[in-house]
Write a protein that holds these residues in place. Sequence first.
Motif, PDB file in Angstrom:
ATOM      1  N   HIS A   3      -5.363  -4.244  -4.992  1.00  0.00           N
ATOM      2  CA  HIS A   3      -3.959  -4.620  -4.870  1.00  0.00           C
ATOM      3  C   HIS A   3      -3.732  -5.589  -3.717  1.00  0.00           C
ATOM      4  O   HIS A   3      -2.774  -6.360  -3.719  1.00  0.00           O
ATOM      5  CB  HIS A   3      -3.090  -3.374  -4.642  1.00  0.00           C
ATOM      6  N   GLU A  40      -2.799  -7.383  -9.514  1.00  0.00           N
ATOM      7  CA  GLU A  40      -3.997  -7.088  -8.761  1.00  0.00           C
ATOM      8  C   GLU A  40      -4.806  -8.357  -8.529  1.00  0.00           C
ATOM      9  O   GLU A  40      -4.644  -9.357  -9.211  1.00  0.00           O
ATOM     10  CB  GLU A  40      -4.836  -6.044  -9.497  1.00  0.00           C
ATOM     11  N   THR A  82       0.813  -1.216   0.000  1.00  0.00           N
ATOM     12  CA  THR A  82       0.000   0.000   0.000  1.00  0.00           C
ATOM     13  C   THR A  82       0.849   1.270   0.000  1.00  0.00           C
ATOM     14  O   THR A  82       0.377   2.333   0.397  1.00  0.00           O
ATOM     15  CB  THR A  82      -0.934   0.017   1.227  1.00  0.00           C
ATOM     16  N   GLN A  83       2.101   1.153  -0.433  1.00  0.00           N
ATOM     17  CA  GLN A  83       2.952   2.336  -0.422  1.00  0.00           C
ATOM     18  C   GLN A  83       2.552   3.343  -1.500  1.00  0.00           C
ATOM     19  O   GLN A  83       2.848   4.527  -1.415  1.00  0.00           O
ATOM     20  CB  GLN A  83       4.411   1.932  -0.614  1.00  0.00           C
ATOM     21  N   LYS A  84       1.826   2.869  -2.512  1.00  0.00           N
ATOM     22  CA  LYS A  84       1.348   3.754  -3.563  1.00  0.00           C
ATOM     23  C   LYS A  84       0.073   4.443  -3.121  1.00  0.00           C
ATOM     24  O   LYS A  84      -0.868   3.805  -2.677  1.00  0.00           O
ATOM     25  CB  LYS A  84       1.101   2.961  -4.848  1.00  0.00           C
ATOM     26  N   GLN A  85       0.014   5.785  -3.214  1.00  0.00           N
ATOM     27  CA  GLN A  85      -1.167   6.539  -2.842  1.00  0.00           C
ATOM     28  C   GLN A  85      -2.357   6.063  -3.664  1.00  0.00           C
ATOM     29  O   GLN A  85      -2.284   5.938  -4.882  1.00  0.00           O
ATOM     30  CB  GLN A  85      -0.942   8.040  -3.071  1.00  0.00           C
ATOM     31  N   ALA A 133      -3.790   3.080  -3.436  1.00  0.00           N
ATOM     32  CA  ALA A 133      -3.814   1.639  -3.671  1.00  0.00           C
ATOM     33  C   ALA A 133      -5.174   1.080  -3.270  1.00  0.00           C
ATOM     34  O   ALA A 133      -5.731   1.441  -2.235  1.00  0.00           O
ATOM     35  CB  ALA A 133      -2.703   0.958  -2.868  1.00  0.00           C
ATOM     36  N   THR A 167      -5.198   4.806   1.190  1.00  0.00           N
ATOM     37  CA  THR A 167      -5.691   3.734   0.325  1.00  0.00           C
ATOM     38  C   THR A 167      -7.133   4.004  -0.095  1.00  0.00           C
ATOM     39  O   THR A 167      -7.881   4.726   0.563  1.00  0.00           O
ATOM     40  CB  THR A 167      -5.648   2.370   1.038  1.00  0.00           C
ATOM     41  N   GLU A 217       2.932  -7.516  -7.687  1.00  0.00           N
ATOM     42  CA  GLU A 217       2.614  -6.524  -8.706  1.00  0.00           C
ATOM     43  C   GLU A 217       1.255  -6.769  -9.354  1.00  0.00           C
ATOM     44  O   GLU A 217       0.762  -5.927 -10.073  1.00  0.00           O
ATOM     45  CB  GLU A 217       3.708  -6.524  -9.790  1.00  0.00           C
TER      46      GLU A 217
END
Length: 457
Positions: free
Chosen positions: A268, A254, A138-141, A143, A166, A252
């Motif tokens: 994700h 989904e 969840t490091q990607k804004q 996610a 998230t 990587e």
Amino acid sequence: MKHLILGNGPAGVVAAETIRKTDPTCSITLVGAEPEPPYSRMAIPYLLEENIDESGTYLRKTEGHFEKLGIELKVGRATGVDPSTKTVQFEDGSTETYDKLLIATGARPILPPIPGGDLPNVHTCWTLDDARHIAALTQKQGAHVVQLGAGFIGCIIMEALSLRGTDLTVVELGDRMVPRMMTTEAGGMIKDWVQKKGINVVTSTKIERIDLTEADTPEPTEEKSFLKSVIEKLTGHEDTPEPAAASVDADEDELTVTLSSGEKIACHAVIISAGVRPNVEFLEGTSIDITDGIHTDDRMETSVPDIFAAGDVVAAPDLFTGKPFFSAIQPNAVDEARAAALNMAGRDARMHGVLPINVLDTLGLISGSFGQSEGVEGGESVELSDPERHRYISLQFDGDVLIGATSIGLTQHVGVIRGLIQGRVALGKWKDVLMKEPLRLSEAYLACAQQPGALAG
């Protein structure tokens, strides 16, 4: 005297320190099943929110704390106990003897039998290792995350995931949020609050299955097919196999979550928070009663002499009924640990019954559940609700004694409610006052709790 403590969470740590304070010369071994230093699971959400680092979850921050107290730390997972020889067996084949044994092995997450529940991107949120995986996923804004479960622990995890930015969907089997803690109206009120904060909540629904999302493979164009046939004829390899597909990196890819409603959600990661069960399997074959947790007396001793238990692994006597009750909350765990430790060290300490207390902060909305919040047969109750302001209170009485309560957005009453319930205060005429005006709790407490003998229970 050798004290062996299985479990290095809050209960185990408090017990070890209490024994050492009571007996400066005894031997104490504290065993944890994870390689990390003793830490608090309740701090994991703060780690996910990035308010603390991993060291911030440690129960004792001073370097060498346990060594200075003469408490030996051991990493191991118990697989069996032999009370006749006072020996504990561990997964790695090692053993430890004891004079007094404390079982504080806690609980573990329940994993529903969902097809796809073992995929790499599906996690519980219970250990530091879980937290590391969830943080990476969840490091990607923004996610996309699906969370199964909106109980007490689920709501704490939900808040942490939301604060990580998230895009979150929460799926709850019950008809409301926090169903074991909140009344129907109160749980619905929390759901309304959460959805206004941008979290999608689906109740009365379950996850049917979880699948890796299949990538779309484009059909070959007519031009590409012609060129392929020409190349095959020129090379003489008409049966040339297709190149092997690259290995799939599950981190990587989904997932697709299918709900019982038929809805499909691409995400994700999936986080499972469907409740917990006590870690008691290694006690099978002993005479210890492990029905719904380890049963103990008011000294926190099991049915086997010199074996005590405390914390989330215990079904201790309920404050009102005296029946075994599995509470799995930290304040009770610590109280039980102190009582068990004092008795192990030769003192006489008693638990006067476990009082279920849950206070929850859900994105700024404070809710609480106390005692027998669903009431008892033949009892009376009163409810006051203000949905627009997210304010709610429910009081449960047995005769003129307050035995349970539920509240939302009324933090000023938390201490008073606990005091009245735990003290089993006879309210007399104030019970009738509260039935008409339930917010006059502080007045009732001041009028009744200070009477001689009011808090003797």
